[in-house]
Design a protein around this motif. Structure first.
Motif, short mmCIF file in Angstrom:
data_model
loop_
_atom_site.label_atom_id
_atom_site.label_comp_id
_atom_site.label_asym_id
_atom_site.label_seq_id
_atom_site.Cartn_x
_atom_site.Cartn_y
_atom_site.Cartn_z
N ARG A 40 -45.94 0.85 20.38
CA ARG A 40 -45.02 0.26 19.39
C ARG A 40 -43.58 0.39 19.87
NH1 ARG A 40 -47.89 3.05 14.86
NH2 ARG A 40 -49.35 1.53 13.97
N GLN A 41 -43.23 1.57 20.36
CA GLN A 41 -41.87 1.79 20.84
C GLN A 41 -41.55 0.88 22.02
OE1 GLN A 41 -39.44 3.45 19.51
NE2 GLN A 41 -38.01 3.03 21.19
N LYS A 42 -42.53 0.70 22.90
CA LYS A 42 -42.34 -0.14 24.08
C LYS A 42 -42.05 -1.59 23.69
CE LYS A 42 -44.92 -1.90 28.09
NZ LYS A 42 -46.20 -1.79 28.85
N HIS A 43 -42.80 -2.12 22.72
CA HIS A 43 -42.70 -3.54 22.41
C HIS A 43 -41.73 -3.86 21.27
CE1 HIS A 43 -45.84 -4.69 25.20
NE2 HIS A 43 -46.56 -3.68 24.77
N PHE A 44 -41.44 -2.89 20.41
CA PHE A 44 -40.60 -3.17 19.25
C PHE A 44 -39.39 -2.25 19.14
CE2 PHE A 44 -44.99 -4.34 18.06
CZ PHE A 44 -44.80 -5.71 17.91
N GLY A 45 -39.17 -1.41 20.15
CA GLY A 45 -38.05 -0.48 20.10
C GLY A 45 -36.69 -1.13 20.26
N GLU A 46 -36.63 -2.20 21.05
CA GLU A 46 -35.36 -2.88 21.27
C GLU A 46 -35.03 -3.81 20.10
OE1 GLU A 46 -33.17 -2.48 23.77
OE2 GLU A 46 -34.45 -0.81 24.44
N PRO A 47 -33.76 -3.93 19.73
CA PRO A 47 -33.37 -4.84 18.64
C PRO A 47 -33.83 -6.27 18.91
CG PRO A 47 -31.54 -3.41 19.23
CD PRO A 47 -32.59 -3.21 20.29
N LEU A 48 -34.20 -6.97 17.86
CA LEU A 48 -34.63 -8.35 17.98
C LEU A 48 -33.42 -9.21 18.31
CD1 LEU A 48 -37.50 -9.49 17.61
CD2 LEU A 48 -36.81 -10.27 15.34
N GLY A 49 -33.54 -10.03 19.34
CA GLY A 49 -32.41 -10.84 19.77
C GLY A 49 -31.28 -10.00 20.34
N GLY A 50 -31.58 -8.73 20.65
CA GLY A 50 -30.55 -7.84 21.17
C GLY A 50 -29.55 -7.37 20.13
N ALA A 69 -39.38 -4.43 9.09
CA ALA A 69 -38.19 -5.06 8.51
C ALA A 69 -37.14 -5.14 9.62
CB ALA A 69 -37.66 -4.25 7.33
N VAL A 70 -36.50 -6.28 9.73
CA VAL A 70 -35.45 -6.49 10.74
C VAL A 70 -34.11 -6.52 10.01
CG1 VAL A 70 -34.64 -7.98 12.59
CG2 VAL A 70 -37.09 -7.84 12.09
N ARG A 71 -33.15 -5.73 10.47
CA ARG A 71 -31.90 -5.58 9.74
C ARG A 71 -30.68 -5.98 10.57
NH1 ARG A 71 -32.37 -2.76 4.97
NH2 ARG A 71 -34.33 -1.61 4.63
N ASP A 72 -29.71 -6.49 9.86
CA ASP A 72 -28.37 -6.70 10.40
C ASP A 72 -27.47 -5.79 9.57
OD1 ASP A 72 -25.99 -7.53 11.44
OD2 ASP A 72 -26.12 -9.59 10.72
N GLY A 73 -27.22 -4.58 10.07
CA GLY A 73 -26.58 -3.57 9.24
C GLY A 73 -27.53 -3.16 8.13
N GLU A 74 -27.10 -3.30 6.89
CA GLU A 74 -27.95 -2.99 5.75
C GLU A 74 -28.76 -4.19 5.29
OE1 GLU A 74 -28.49 0.03 4.35
OE2 GLU A 74 -27.31 0.75 6.06
N ALA A 75 -28.37 -5.39 5.71
CA ALA A 75 -29.04 -6.60 5.24
C ALA A 75 -30.39 -6.77 5.93
CB ALA A 75 -28.16 -7.81 5.51
N VAL A 76 -31.39 -7.17 5.16
CA VAL A 76 -32.71 -7.50 5.71
C VAL A 76 -32.69 -8.97 6.12
CG1 VAL A 76 -35.17 -7.65 5.25
CG2 VAL A 76 -33.84 -5.76 4.28
#
Length: 228
Positions: free
Chosen positions: A12-22, A84-91
């Motif tokens: 999980r860490q390998k595939h989802f550890g990096e932020p989505l879209g950087g 859940a993918v966040r931009d700061g506090e926003a989902v």
């Protein structure tokens, strides 16, 4: 707490550890209850209302007892992922998936906030899910979509998913069923069933049922061994 799925944690860490879209970190939620509570609070208002049915509720107490017994008999809980993918506090996006059986992982639910669409987030998450499930050892990734959901269906087809069925589920309505084949040989079997007349040695060796009859018919028709 069960440790049966501890081996999945580094994957999980390998595939989802990096932020989505950087840019947008992924937060893994504890369970489905937490996932749907967050979805109701942050995302539901951005999507049109839909009617579903809770079929489990219709089976009553006897059905609940039967399900509990079957679940207990399985041993380890089936693998499930809630993100859940966040931009700061926003989902900005939410994704959920789970193991259906020993061969199949189901992409169950995916939503992108309207203000964050067309940034490649769904495409990138889909790529990560396919890499993750391949490394976990699943043969297939499946999903079901409303037949009018062109945007997601086209994205899945571009990623290599195939249409395998269309059905009407009593709970959710009409659904187009898609499947991604991690196993190339199984994909070739699917293509053969769709009319692509391409059988190789591996497929011939795995043939069962009337395969000997088919091979004999091919020999008689061509006067040659179809394996040569």
């Amino acid at each position: 707490m069960s440790t049966a799925w501890d081996w999945v944690v580094p994957l999980r860490q390998k595939h989802f550890g990096e932020p989505l879209g950087g840019l947008y970190p992924l937060e893994r939620l504890a369970d489905g209850e937490a996932y749907w509570a967050l979805h109701k609070a942050e995302m539901l208002r951005h999507f049109p209302p839909e009617v579903f049915f809770d079929l489990r509720a219709l089976s009553g107490e006897e059905g609940e007892r039967a399900r509990s017994r079957l679940t207990a008999s399985e041993g380890a809980h089936r693998l499930a992922d809630f993100w859940a993918v966040r931009d700061g506090e926003a989902v900005v996006a939410m994704f959920a998936g789970h193991q259906r059986d020993a061969e199949t992982y189901r992409m169950w639910h995916s939503v992108i906030h309207p203000e964050y669409r067309r940034r490649g987030l769904y495409r990138e998450f889909l790529r990560r899910v396919l890499a993750y499930t391949r490394e976990l050892g699943f043969d297939y990734v499946v999903s079901e979509h409303a037949p009018c959901n062109n945007a997601v269906i086209i994205a899945k087809l571009k990623a290599g998913f195939r249409i395998v069925a269309m059905d009407i589920d009593a709970a959710t309505g009409a659904g187009l069923n898609l499947r991604y084949f991690h196993n190339e040989a199984q994909l070739r079997v699917y293509e053969y069933r769709c009319g692509l007349a391409a059988l190789d040695e591996r497929l011939l060796a795995a043939g069962t049922g009337a395969m000997p009859l088919l091979l004999e018919q091919l020999r008689r028709g061509s006067g040659a061994d179809p394996k040569t």
